[in-house]
Design a protein around this motif. Structure first.
Motif, PDB file in Angstrom:
ATOM      1  N   ILE A 125     -46.228  -3.997   7.368  1.00 17.57           N
ATOM      2  CA  ILE A 125     -46.629  -5.397   7.162  1.00 17.57           C
ATOM      3  C   ILE A 125     -47.849  -5.425   6.238  1.00 17.57           C
ATOM      4  O   ILE A 125     -48.736  -4.562   6.341  1.00 17.57           O
ATOM      5  CB  ILE A 125     -46.925  -6.082   8.515  1.00 17.57           C
ATOM      6  CG1 ILE A 125     -47.097  -7.589   8.339  1.00 17.57           C
ATOM      7  CG2 ILE A 125     -48.125  -5.464   9.221  1.00 17.57           C
ATOM      8  CD1 ILE A 125     -47.114  -8.356   9.661  1.00 17.57           C
TER       9      ILE A 125
ATOM     10  N   GLU B 225     -40.930 -12.242   5.743  1.00 11.29           N
ATOM     11  CA  GLU B 225     -42.357 -12.568   5.903  1.00 11.29           C
ATOM     12  C   GLU B 225     -42.528 -13.925   6.605  1.00 11.29           C
ATOM     13  O   GLU B 225     -43.362 -14.065   7.491  1.00 11.29           O
ATOM     14  CB  GLU B 225     -43.063 -12.571   4.540  1.00 11.29           C
ATOM     15  CG  GLU B 225     -43.200 -11.173   3.975  1.00 11.29           C
ATOM     16  CD  GLU B 225     -44.311 -11.042   2.943  1.00 11.29           C
ATOM     17  OE1 GLU B 225     -44.690  -9.893   2.659  1.00 11.29           O
ATOM     18  OE2 GLU B 225     -44.805 -12.071   2.424  1.00 11.29           O
TER      19      GLU B 225
ATOM     20  N   LEU C  15     -50.622 -10.674   5.071  1.00 10.37           N
ATOM     21  CA  LEU C  15     -49.764 -11.406   6.009  1.00 10.37           C
ATOM     22  C   LEU C  15     -50.405 -11.431   7.404  1.00 10.37           C
ATOM     23  O   LEU C  15     -50.390 -12.468   8.080  1.00 10.37           O
ATOM     24  CB  LEU C  15     -48.363 -10.768   6.061  1.00 10.37           C
ATOM     25  CG  LEU C  15     -47.326 -11.453   6.950  1.00 10.37           C
ATOM     26  CD1 LEU C  15     -47.134 -12.924   6.560  1.00 10.37           C
ATOM     27  CD2 LEU C  15     -45.973 -10.741   6.876  1.00 10.37           C
TER      28      LEU C  15
ATOM     29  N   TYR D 131     -41.745  -7.005  11.361  1.00 16.46           N
ATOM     30  CA  TYR D 131     -41.391  -7.242   9.958  1.00 16.46           C
ATOM     31  C   TYR D 131     -40.179  -6.384   9.569  1.00 16.46           C
ATOM     32  O   TYR D 131     -39.251  -6.849   8.899  1.00 16.46           O
ATOM     33  CB  TYR D 131     -42.599  -6.939   9.068  1.00 16.46           C
ATOM     34  CG  TYR D 131     -42.345  -7.114   7.597  1.00 16.46           C
ATOM     35  CD1 TYR D 131     -41.898  -8.332   7.083  1.00 16.46           C
ATOM     36  CD2 TYR D 131     -42.553  -6.066   6.704  1.00 16.46           C
ATOM     37  CE1 TYR D 131     -41.654  -8.492   5.734  1.00 16.46           C
ATOM     38  CE2 TYR D 131     -42.317  -6.215   5.347  1.00 16.46           C
ATOM     39  CZ  TYR D 131     -41.874  -7.425   4.868  1.00 16.46           C
ATOM     40  OH  TYR D 131     -41.620  -7.583   3.533  1.00 16.46           O
ATOM     41  N   THR D 132     -40.160  -5.129  10.022  1.00 16.29           N
ATOM     42  CA  THR D 132     -39.019  -4.246   9.731  1.00 16.29           C
ATOM     43  C   THR D 132     -37.744  -4.789  10.376  1.00 16.29           C
ATOM     44  O   THR D 132     -36.667  -4.778   9.764  1.00 16.29           O
ATOM     45  CB  THR D 132     -39.306  -2.811  10.231  1.00 16.29           C
ATOM     46  OG1 THR D 132     -40.478  -2.329   9.575  1.00 16.29           O
ATOM     47  CG2 THR D 132     -38.149  -1.875   9.953  1.00 16.29           C
TER      48      THR D 132
ATOM     49  N   ILE E 265     -51.481 -14.785   9.358  1.00 14.83           N
ATOM     50  CA  ILE E 265     -51.014 -15.074  10.726  1.00 14.83           C
ATOM     51  C   ILE E 265     -52.201 -15.378  11.641  1.00 14.83           C
ATOM     52  O   ILE E 265     -52.189 -16.367  12.389  1.00 14.83           O
ATOM     53  CB  ILE E 265     -50.202 -13.873  11.276  1.00 14.83           C
ATOM     54  CG1 ILE E 265     -48.853 -13.767  10.553  1.00 14.83           C
ATOM     55  CG2 ILE E 265     -49.982 -13.999  12.783  1.00 14.83           C
ATOM     56  CD1 ILE E 265     -48.132 -12.443  10.780  1.00 14.83           C
TER      57      ILE E 265
ATOM     58  N   GLY F  35     -46.863  -5.833  14.173  1.00 15.44           N
ATOM     59  CA  GLY F  35     -46.506  -6.467  12.898  1.00 15.44           C
ATOM     60  C   GLY F  35     -45.463  -5.702  12.109  1.00 15.44           C
ATOM     61  O   GLY F  35     -44.460  -6.281  11.660  1.00 15.44           O
ATOM     62  N   THR F  36     -45.656  -4.400  11.955  1.00 13.46           N
ATOM     63  CA  THR F  36     -44.716  -3.619  11.148  1.00 13.46           C
ATOM     64  C   THR F  36     -43.338  -3.547  11.807  1.00 13.46           C
ATOM     65  O   THR F  36     -42.308  -3.672  11.126  1.00 13.46           O
ATOM     66  CB  THR F  36     -45.294  -2.203  10.909  1.00 13.46           C
ATOM     67  OG1 THR F  36     -46.419  -2.343  10.022  1.00 13.46           O
ATOM     68  CG2 THR F  36     -44.273  -1.276  10.279  1.00 13.46           C
TER      69      THR F  36
ATOM     70  N   ARG G   8     -36.630  -7.550   8.206  1.00 16.08           N
ATOM     71  CA  ARG G   8     -36.141  -7.052   6.917  1.00 16.08           C
ATOM     72  C   ARG G   8     -34.724  -6.496   7.063  1.00 16.08           C
ATOM     73  O   ARG G   8     -33.879  -6.664   6.196  1.00 16.08           O
ATOM     74  CB  ARG G   8     -37.044  -5.944   6.370  1.00 16.08           C
ATOM     75  CG  ARG G   8     -38.334  -6.415   5.728  1.00 16.08           C
ATOM     76  CD  ARG G   8     -38.130  -7.205   4.446  1.00 16.08           C
ATOM     77  NE  ARG G   8     -37.446  -6.466   3.386  1.00 16.08           N
ATOM     78  CZ  ARG G   8     -38.063  -5.795   2.439  1.00 16.08           C
ATOM     79  NH1 ARG G   8     -39.372  -5.743   2.412  1.00 16.08           N
ATOM     80  NH2 ARG G   8     -37.383  -5.185   1.505  1.00 16.08           N
TER      81      ARG G   8
ATOM     82  N   THR H 246     -41.674 -13.502  10.208  1.00 19.37           N
ATOM     83  CA  THR H 246     -42.721 -12.756  10.913  1.00 19.37           C
ATOM     84  C   THR H 246     -43.867 -13.706  11.271  1.00 19.37           C
ATOM     85  O   THR H 246     -44.374 -13.703  12.393  1.00 19.37           O
ATOM     86  CB  THR H 246     -43.247 -11.598  10.029  1.00 19.37           C
ATOM     87  OG1 THR H 246     -42.141 -10.744   9.731  1.00 19.37           O
ATOM     88  CG2 THR H 246     -44.325 -10.789  10.732  1.00 19.37           C
ATOM     89  N   GLN H 247     -44.236 -14.528  10.292  1.00 19.87           N
ATOM     90  CA  GLN H 247     -45.313 -15.506  10.530  1.00 19.87           C
ATOM     91  C   GLN H 247     -44.898 -16.486  11.629  1.00 19.87           C
ATOM     92  O   GLN H 247     -45.674 -16.787  12.534  1.00 19.87           O
ATOM     93  CB  GLN H 247     -45.584 -16.264   9.222  1.00 19.87           C
ATOM     94  CG  GLN H 247     -46.589 -17.390   9.376  1.00 19.87           C
ATOM     95  CD  GLN H 247     -47.805 -17.220   8.471  1.00 19.87           C
ATOM     96  OE1 GLN H 247     -47.759 -16.478   7.510  1.00 19.87           O
ATOM     97  NE2 GLN H 247     -48.884 -17.875   8.793  1.00 19.87           N
TER      98      GLN H 247
ATOM     99  N   PHE I 286     -45.000 -14.839  15.178  1.00 22.92           N
ATOM    100  CA  PHE I 286     -46.317 -14.683  15.805  1.00 22.92           C
ATOM    101  C   PHE I 286     -46.933 -16.051  16.151  1.00 22.92           C
ATOM    102  O   PHE I 286     -47.667 -16.164  17.123  1.00 22.92           O
ATOM    103  CB  PHE I 286     -47.242 -13.846  14.917  1.00 22.92           C
ATOM    104  CG  PHE I 286     -46.926 -12.376  15.007  1.00 22.92           C
ATOM    105  CD1 PHE I 286     -47.129 -11.675  16.192  1.00 22.92           C
ATOM    106  CD2 PHE I 286     -46.400 -11.686  13.930  1.00 22.92           C
ATOM    107  CE1 PHE I 286     -46.815 -10.330  16.291  1.00 22.92           C
ATOM    108  CE2 PHE I 286     -46.082 -10.334  14.018  1.00 22.92           C
ATOM    109  CZ  PHE I 286     -46.297  -9.657  15.212  1.00 22.92           C
ATOM    110  N   THR I 287     -46.615 -17.063  15.356  1.00 20.76           N
ATOM    111  CA  THR I 287     -47.095 -18.412  15.697  1.00 20.76           C
ATOM    112  C   THR I 287     -46.459 -18.869  17.014  1.00 20.76           C
ATOM    113  O   THR I 287     -47.137 -19.400  17.892  1.00 20.76           O
ATOM    114  CB  THR I 287     -46.741 -19.400  14.563  1.00 20.76           C
ATOM    115  OG1 THR I 287     -47.292 -18.900  13.346  1.00 20.76           O
ATOM    116  CG2 THR I 287     -47.304 -20.781  14.838  1.00 20.76           C
TER     117      THR I 287
ATOM    118  N   PHE J 244     -40.828  -0.963   7.087  1.00 17.39           N
ATOM    119  CA  PHE J 244     -41.520  -1.800   6.101  1.00 17.39           C
ATOM    120  C   PHE J 244     -42.883  -2.203   6.652  1.00 17.39           C
ATOM    121  O   PHE J 244     -42.954  -3.092   7.516  1.00 17.39           O
ATOM    122  CB  PHE J 244     -40.688  -3.043   5.792  1.00 17.39           C
ATOM    123  CG  PHE J 244     -39.343  -2.735   5.194  1.00 17.39           C
ATOM    124  CD1 PHE J 244     -39.194  -2.557   3.822  1.00 17.39           C
ATOM    125  CD2 PHE J 244     -38.230  -2.578   6.009  1.00 17.39           C
ATOM    126  CE1 PHE J 244     -37.959  -2.247   3.280  1.00 17.39           C
ATOM    127  CE2 PHE J 244     -36.994  -2.274   5.469  1.00 17.39           C
ATOM    128  CZ  PHE J 244     -36.857  -2.107   4.102  1.00 17.39           C
TER     129      PHE J 244
END
Lengths: 191, 152
Positions: free
Chosen positions: B58, A45, B62, A31-32, B66, A27-28, A35, A48-49, A52-53, B56
């Motif tokens: 998460i 965000e 979030l 997300y990074t 998910i 995740g991080t 970003r 990211t969602q 993963f979906t 950053f």
């Protein structure tokens, strides 16, 4: 610890815990990645969602012969490219959001009295600006190699290019960054 | 080695993708080329800069959002699987019912059809005309006409 490929196989079989581990593990990083490429917190965000979906839905189609990271960052690169085609980015977004996250810029008083930390921050800012001027493919290649530490082969698979094309992109990206930044780098490395 | 090749190798060196033979050739070139020596220093510097950019983390919310969405998709997937099964079963039942009804209709109406066909064949048969050979009917009319003429 289970490998990512195995976790994705379990996800495809309906194991929600396996999927949660994937999200927590990557995740991080994802997300990074967003970003740094799209620069907006909200958009990163959402992407990211969405990533993963997509990963969850496409888990049954994953073939372990391809590295998991290449599979995941291929989706990420496509999402970022598609998103950036739709929007135009304000150049100040990055700095605004860095400040929000607690990476505040030096205040005016410190600007008047430069020190080592200020110089380092200014150099980093110039580097970010130089990165932003690169074509999107080059930015993604730089982030995948230096930021996410993918191998040339993984980057090639993620970007749908040959390994030699990736090598070439990375050299040209670095040459371009140096040409944008040379005065700053001269100062920081005493060249 | 020229400077173009040297720069490619410097980039690969930064990315830890250089073979030992390439490294030897690179070292030999860089030792005698100030421009490539500086290029290598710049590349080391920008790699450090990239790595010093903030990560950053998460947000936990979030992650939850998910995984909740995935659970929802999983549920929809199962429901749609059951739905597809139900639709397939209903389609199969309608098909079988159709066959049965078709069979009954065929049996009932085909026999009537064949009866009608037989009757029709009988009606259309011209065998009864055998009793009246060609010219026999007109001959009768002619004969009756002559008789009438004779009466007049």
């Amino acid at each position: 610890m289970l490998e990512d490929a195995e976790l994705l196989r379990l996800t495809a079989a309906g194991d929600e815990d396996a999927f949660r581990i994937i999200v927590e593990r990557h995740g991080t990083a994802i997300y990074t990645f967003f970003r740094r490429i799209v620069r907006s917190k909200e958009d990163a965000e959402d992407l990211t969602q969405e990533l993963f979906t997509t990963l969850f839905r496409s888990a049954p189609r994953y073939r372990p012969e391809a590295p998991f990271s290449a599979f995941m960052y291929r989706i990420a690169s496509n999402l970022a490219a598609s998103h950036l085609r739709k929007i135009s980015i304000r150049s100040s977004d990055s700095l605004d959001e860095l400040a929000e996250e607690g990476h505040e810029l030096e205040n005016r008083k410190q600007e008047e009295r430069p020190d080592g930390a200020y110089e380092a921050r200014e150099t980093l800012k110039r580097y970010e600006e130089a990165l932003r001027k690169l074509p999107l493919d080059w930015q993604i290649a730089m982030e995948l190699r230096v930021g996410r530490e993918l191998s040339y082969r993984e980057i090639a698979e993620a970007m749908g290019k040959s390994v030699s094309a990736v090598e070439s992109i990375l050299v040209r990206a670095r040459e371009r960054i140096i040409s944008f930044m040379e005065p700053g780098l001269d100062h920081s490395i005493g060249g | 080695m020229d400077c173009n090749e040297s720069r490619k190798l410097v980039s690969k060196e930064i990315d830890v993708e250089l073979s030992s033979s390439e490294k030897e050739r690179l070292e030999a070139h860089v030792a005698s080329c100030k421009s490539c020596f500086m290029f290598r220093k710049y590349l080391q510097e920008i790699s450090l800069l990239h790595r010093s950019m903030p990560e950053f983390p998460i947000r936990e919310e979030l992650v939850l959002s998910i995984t909740d969405r995935a659970s929802l998709l999983q549920g929809i997937g199962q429901r749609s699987w059951l739905g597809k099964l139900a639709v397939s079963a209903a389609a199969a039942a309608i098909f079988v019912l159709g066959l049965l009804i078709g069979n009954i209709v065929r049996e009932r109406y085909m026999s009537a059809y064949f009866l009608a066909q037989t009757h029709s064949s009988e009606m259309e048969s011209l065998e009864y005309l055998d009793e009246f050979p060609p010219g026999s009917i007109s001959g009768l009319f002619l004969a009756s006409g002559n008789e009438g003429g004779a009466m007049e």
